[in-house]
Scaffold this motif. Sequence first.
Motif, PDB file in Angstrom:
ATOM      1  N   ILE A 143     -12.707 -12.337 -39.495  1.00 27.18           N
ATOM      2  CA  ILE A 143     -13.717 -11.706 -38.651  1.00 27.18           C
ATOM      3  C   ILE A 143     -14.468 -12.776 -37.879  1.00 27.18           C
ATOM      4  O   ILE A 143     -14.474 -13.941 -38.256  1.00 27.18           O
ATOM      5  CB  ILE A 143     -14.711 -10.873 -39.499  1.00 27.18           C
ATOM      6  CG1 ILE A 143     -15.441 -11.748 -40.509  1.00 27.18           C
ATOM      7  CG2 ILE A 143     -13.995  -9.724 -40.178  1.00 27.18           C
ATOM      8  CD1 ILE A 143     -16.533 -11.025 -41.256  1.00 27.18           C
ATOM      9  N   GLU A 144     -15.093 -12.377 -36.768  1.00 30.06           N
ATOM     10  CA  GLU A 144     -15.818 -13.341 -35.945  1.00 30.06           C
ATOM     11  C   GLU A 144     -17.237 -13.544 -36.439  1.00 30.06           C
ATOM     12  O   GLU A 144     -17.680 -14.644 -36.650  1.00 30.06           O
ATOM     13  CB  GLU A 144     -15.815 -12.882 -34.488  1.00 30.06           C
ATOM     14  CG  GLU A 144     -14.443 -13.003 -33.859  1.00 30.06           C
ATOM     15  CD  GLU A 144     -14.478 -12.744 -32.379  1.00 30.06           C
ATOM     16  OE1 GLU A 144     -15.475 -13.087 -31.734  1.00 30.06           O
ATOM     17  OE2 GLU A 144     -13.494 -12.182 -31.879  1.00 30.06           O
ATOM     18  N   VAL A 145     -17.996 -12.481 -36.612  1.00 27.87           N
ATOM     19  CA  VAL A 145     -19.398 -12.609 -36.977  1.00 27.87           C
ATOM     20  C   VAL A 145     -19.775 -11.467 -37.918  1.00 27.87           C
ATOM     21  O   VAL A 145     -19.336 -10.348 -37.740  1.00 27.87           O
ATOM     22  CB  VAL A 145     -20.304 -12.539 -35.717  1.00 27.87           C
ATOM     23  CG1 VAL A 145     -21.768 -12.623 -36.100  1.00 27.87           C
ATOM     24  CG2 VAL A 145     -19.952 -13.658 -34.753  1.00 27.87           C
ATOM     25  N   GLY A 146     -20.605 -11.750 -38.905  1.00 25.89           N
ATOM     26  CA  GLY A 146     -21.207 -10.718 -39.742  1.00 25.89           C
ATOM     27  C   GLY A 146     -20.268 -10.125 -40.770  1.00 25.89           C
ATOM     28  O   GLY A 146     -19.174 -10.607 -41.012  1.00 25.89           O
ATOM     29  N   ASP A 147     -20.730  -9.043 -41.383  1.00 31.44           N
ATOM     30  CA  ASP A 147     -19.960  -8.361 -42.410  1.00 31.44           C
ATOM     31  C   ASP A 147     -18.850  -7.533 -41.793  1.00 31.44           C
ATOM     32  O   ASP A 147     -18.920  -7.094 -40.650  1.00 31.44           O
ATOM     33  CB  ASP A 147     -20.860  -7.448 -43.248  1.00 31.44           C
ATOM     34  CG  ASP A 147     -21.818  -8.231 -44.114  1.00 31.44           C
ATOM     35  OD1 ASP A 147     -21.480  -9.379 -44.461  1.00 31.44           O
ATOM     36  OD2 ASP A 147     -22.894  -7.700 -44.431  1.00 31.44           O
ATOM     37  N   ASP A 148     -17.848  -7.257 -42.589  1.00 31.83           N
ATOM     38  CA  ASP A 148     -16.676  -6.507 -42.138  1.00 31.83           C
ATOM     39  C   ASP A 148     -16.835  -5.033 -42.502  1.00 31.83           C
ATOM     40  O   ASP A 148     -16.064  -4.486 -43.256  1.00 31.83           O
ATOM     41  CB  ASP A 148     -15.425  -7.107 -42.777  1.00 31.83           C
ATOM     42  CG  ASP A 148     -14.158  -6.500 -42.225  1.00 31.83           C
ATOM     43  OD1 ASP A 148     -14.216  -5.901 -41.144  1.00 31.83           O
ATOM     44  OD2 ASP A 148     -13.116  -6.632 -42.876  1.00 31.83           O
ATOM     45  N   LYS A 149     -17.833  -4.376 -41.943  1.00 24.38           N
ATOM     46  CA  LYS A 149     -18.086  -2.965 -42.245  1.00 24.38           C
ATOM     47  C   LYS A 149     -17.134  -2.040 -41.484  1.00 24.38           C
ATOM     48  O   LYS A 149     -16.989  -0.889 -41.824  1.00 24.38           O
ATOM     49  CB  LYS A 149     -19.532  -2.590 -41.879  1.00 24.38           C
ATOM     50  CG  LYS A 149     -20.573  -3.376 -42.632  1.00 24.38           C
ATOM     51  CD  LYS A 149     -20.692  -2.945 -44.058  1.00 24.38           C
ATOM     52  CE  LYS A 149     -21.834  -3.676 -44.719  1.00 24.38           C
ATOM     53  NZ  LYS A 149     -21.859  -3.559 -46.130  1.00 24.38           N
ATOM     54  N   SER A 150     -16.489  -2.547 -40.437  1.00 27.71           N
ATOM     55  CA  SER A 150     -15.617  -1.702 -39.628  1.00 27.71           C
ATOM     56  C   SER A 150     -14.203  -1.624 -40.186  1.00 27.71           C
ATOM     57  O   SER A 150     -13.374  -0.914 -39.644  1.00 27.71           O
ATOM     58  CB  SER A 150     -15.572  -2.232 -38.192  1.00 27.71           C
ATOM     59  OG  SER A 150     -14.987  -3.522 -38.177  1.00 27.71           O
ATOM     60  N   ASN A 151     -13.906  -2.345 -41.254  1.00 29.59           N
ATOM     61  CA  ASN A 151     -12.556  -2.348 -41.826  1.00 29.59           C
ATOM     62  C   ASN A 151     -12.640  -2.039 -43.319  1.00 29.59           C
ATOM     63  O   ASN A 151     -12.458  -2.914 -44.151  1.00 29.59           O
ATOM     64  CB  ASN A 151     -11.904  -3.716 -41.579  1.00 29.59           C
ATOM     65  CG  ASN A 151     -10.462  -3.742 -42.006  1.00 29.59           C
ATOM     66  OD1 ASN A 151      -9.831  -2.709 -42.144  1.00 29.59           O
ATOM     67  ND2 ASN A 151      -9.940  -4.933 -42.237  1.00 29.59           N
ATOM     68  N   PRO A 152     -12.907  -0.780 -43.689  1.00 28.47           N
ATOM     69  CA  PRO A 152     -13.062  -0.456 -45.112  1.00 28.47           C
ATOM     70  C   PRO A 152     -11.767  -0.701 -45.881  1.00 28.47           C
ATOM     71  O   PRO A 152     -10.673  -0.493 -45.357  1.00 28.47           O
ATOM     72  CB  PRO A 152     -13.409   1.026 -45.121  1.00 28.47           C
ATOM     73  CG  PRO A 152     -13.450   1.484 -43.725  1.00 28.47           C
ATOM     74  CD  PRO A 152     -13.037   0.378 -42.834  1.00 28.47           C
ATOM     75  N   TYR A 153     -11.915  -1.134 -47.126  1.00 24.09           N
ATOM     76  CA  TYR A 153     -10.751  -1.363 -47.980  1.00 24.09           C
ATOM     77  C   TYR A 153     -11.074  -0.962 -49.405  1.00 24.09           C
ATOM     78  O   TYR A 153     -12.236  -0.898 -49.806  1.00 24.09           O
ATOM     79  CB  TYR A 153     -10.286  -2.815 -47.920  1.00 24.09           C
ATOM     80  CG  TYR A 153     -11.317  -3.839 -48.322  1.00 24.09           C
ATOM     81  CD1 TYR A 153     -11.535  -4.161 -49.660  1.00 24.09           C
ATOM     82  CD2 TYR A 153     -12.088  -4.479 -47.367  1.00 24.09           C
ATOM     83  CE1 TYR A 153     -12.484  -5.090 -50.029  1.00 24.09           C
ATOM     84  CE2 TYR A 153     -13.044  -5.414 -47.727  1.00 24.09           C
ATOM     85  CZ  TYR A 153     -13.229  -5.726 -49.053  1.00 24.09           C
ATOM     86  OH  TYR A 153     -14.179  -6.650 -49.422  1.00 24.09           O
ATOM     87  N   ILE A 154     -10.028  -0.681 -50.164  1.00 27.17           N
ATOM     88  CA  ILE A 154     -10.159  -0.275 -51.562  1.00 27.17           C
ATOM     89  C   ILE A 154     -10.174  -1.527 -52.428  1.00 27.17           C
ATOM     90  O   ILE A 154      -9.397  -2.446 -52.202  1.00 27.17           O
ATOM     91  CB  ILE A 154      -8.988   0.626 -51.971  1.00 27.17           C
ATOM     92  CG1 ILE A 154      -8.947   1.879 -51.103  1.00 27.17           C
ATOM     93  CG2 ILE A 154      -9.077   0.998 -53.458  1.00 27.17           C
ATOM     94  CD1 ILE A 154      -7.667   2.679 -51.233  1.00 27.17           C
ATOM     95  N   TYR A 155     -11.058  -1.539 -53.424  1.00 34.32           N
ATOM     96  CA  TYR A 155     -11.079  -2.641 -54.381  1.00 34.32           C
ATOM     97  C   TYR A 155     -11.393  -2.098 -55.768  1.00 34.32           C
ATOM     98  O   TYR A 155     -11.873  -0.970 -55.920  1.00 34.32           O
ATOM     99  CB  TYR A 155     -12.084  -3.726 -53.967  1.00 34.32           C
ATOM    100  CG  TYR A 155     -13.523  -3.295 -54.008  1.00 34.32           C
ATOM    101  CD1 TYR A 155     -14.324  -3.578 -55.116  1.00 34.32           C
ATOM    102  CD2 TYR A 155     -14.105  -2.611 -52.945  1.00 34.32           C
ATOM    103  CE1 TYR A 155     -15.646  -3.190 -55.169  1.00 34.32           C
ATOM    104  CE2 TYR A 155     -15.437  -2.226 -52.984  1.00 34.32           C
ATOM    105  CZ  TYR A 155     -16.199  -2.516 -54.092  1.00 34.32           C
ATOM    106  OH  TYR A 155     -17.511  -2.129 -54.142  1.00 34.32           O
ATOM    107  N   SER A 156     -11.074  -2.916 -56.773  1.00 35.83           N
ATOM    108  CA  SER A 156     -11.316  -2.537 -58.158  1.00 35.83           C
ATOM    109  C   SER A 156     -11.479  -3.795 -58.992  1.00 35.83           C
ATOM    110  O   SER A 156     -10.991  -4.864 -58.620  1.00 35.83           O
ATOM    111  CB  SER A 156     -10.133  -1.718 -58.694  1.00 35.83           C
ATOM    112  OG  SER A 156     -10.333  -1.393 -60.053  1.00 35.83           O
TER     113      SER A 156
END
Length: 178
Positions: A16-29
């Motif tokens: 990513i370029e700047v900031g948090d990656d809120k536009s690319n949701p992903y599953i985690y566990s």
Amino acid sequence: KAKCNDIIATSIITIIEVGDDKSNPYIYSDTSVIELKLGNTTTISASLFGGSIEEMELFTWEIVNPEIADISFSRNNCIIKSKKAGSTQIICRHPKSEYEYTFILYCYTDLLTEPYITTQFNVLTLNKNFEASRKIYVDLVNPITSNYKQFFKWEYADEQSKSIINVNSSGNEAEIIP
């Protein structure tokens, strides 16, 4: 991808370029490998990075080989009951996530001795403005030989990935360069 003795683990890397990656949701566990003795039951959970409470209802779960275990799920939780010795995968999906999350399930009668790959990151996000690279590591649980680390092989998941990152790897470690 990391591969050793035909066992594969994959990490998803986003630059990513700047900031948090809120536009690319992903599953985690917190879980990636489940070990169960025959007849035992456990519960696993998954979450959606950047998701809302309401979106927890949209998770779906699938078991690749239903002869090994039964699953029942609700929301972001899945209950697993082992019924036959062997291994399979449990796949968690969410419509907002481009990538599914895969759990490895081992059901056994005695002490587990099957080798499998572990990693510290299944999802890695790099901000190229703040870090030039990051190292990631994989390991093998229950290895067949003591010198197994030299046999890991790292590959790009697809051709497009080669235009996004460079990977310098040696054994069980790789440097990811955006």
